[in-house]
Design an enzyme around this catalytic site. Sequence first.
Site: not given
Length: 474
Positions: A232-233, A284, A230, A250
């Site tokens: 890096v997302g 994940c 999350t 995702e």
Amino acid sequence: MSTYTVPFVINGEERRVEKTFDVTSPATGKVLHKCGIATEEDVVAAIAAAEIAGEKWRDSPAAERRDIILKAAEIMDMRRDELAGYMMDEVGAPRGWADFNINLVIDMYKDVAGRVGAIEGTVPPCQPGLTSIVVKEPYGVVLAIAPWNASYILGTRSVLFPLAAGCTVVFKGSETAPRTHRAIVSVLAEAGLPRGVLNYIVTDPAHASTVTEALIANMSVKKINFTGSTAVGRIIAKLAGQHLKPVVLELGGKAPAIVWEDANLDLAAEQTALGAFFFSGQVCMSTERIIVHKKVGKAFQEKLLATLEKMYPSKGDALVLINANGVDKNKKLIRDALNKGASLLNGDVDAEEISKTRMRPIVVSKVTPDMDLYKTESFGPSVSLIEVESEEEALRVANDTEYGLTSAVFTEDLRVGLRIARGIESGAVHINNMTIHDEMTLPHGGVKASGYGRFNTLTGVEEWVRTKTITWRN
């Protein structure tokens, strides 16, 4: 040490560069091979090749795309031992996890091949004197970024769905599993994918931000998909937003498994143990919190610990993690919880294993919201037990997280299971099964900080087409 260097693939040709980095085995600590370090020059070349190839690929017959994808399924199976070896070496995967990846990818190829021809437009009604059609067209060049943990599954889906829709792809592989991800490109090329339709680059952590920003900023890249953390997302989403580009994400998870008072405790113990510690908890969808009804708390705890001893015997080998940082992170979370009043039920946080990348399963109870472990994704072999007394409390704890990727409920009353499932903020809920579940007939994706957009099914293909309205005067 091998003298092999993992090359890039640009316009169907292997591209080797002067600067490289070492790829190390997490199981042995030894250098396996080297991999090239991509620069902005490689980014430009890969995108240019994809853009040129897209002029023909976007108009390729559905049957051509279907046949290539089906052929890739055959090749994947024929090269099974070779492909499994890459994944076992680079990410420390047991052979069973590598085979699971390969089997699911074979199924993915077959499923997606059957959906290529299902993309349809519409003929909506218009005002008198006008006729209209709505067509669906591929976005164009897509940037695909995939992680190392389920190397073949996550790498293949990142490129396959856009390719099936008629897009071309620049695939940025993981620096942890570059040869494994390179093999995905090799399989599709052997299956007959035209040159330039799928291009592959990798870079090292020191250059990752520069290369990624160059990829996203390039005007020829029209859409992005990213699977990973999350943290890096959020960066990917911010960059995409700055350049007004859509993105499928995702991301991480903190999956709850609710064990209700009428649950089959043997089944619940088995499935939560698998869900928590499968591939060392580096999934994940891993079970991170077991929320158990107080009436069965003690009985479930006994069954869970007995199940763990059978699955992961204390005298057997410790689990392998991708690097020492993963072990350190989990131990830090556990120590923080113990210092704040949690109880250790299984494992030894101070245990020293034969390498710094190994750790045994740890279970803690009496975990409370003030502990870091309560909300932080551990992404490793640790799980929390939290007791509750009502459905309302179970749902409050299950939803008390920024994540929402997957979840599980254990009950013998389907009505209770469905009621709880409807109340969980999650992209998926599995009743009487572990939180780790992915198959091609089911949409896959999360809510909240676990991302947005969906992989799998026709929805996963149609993520990569956009509508165009055409009208004409009769």
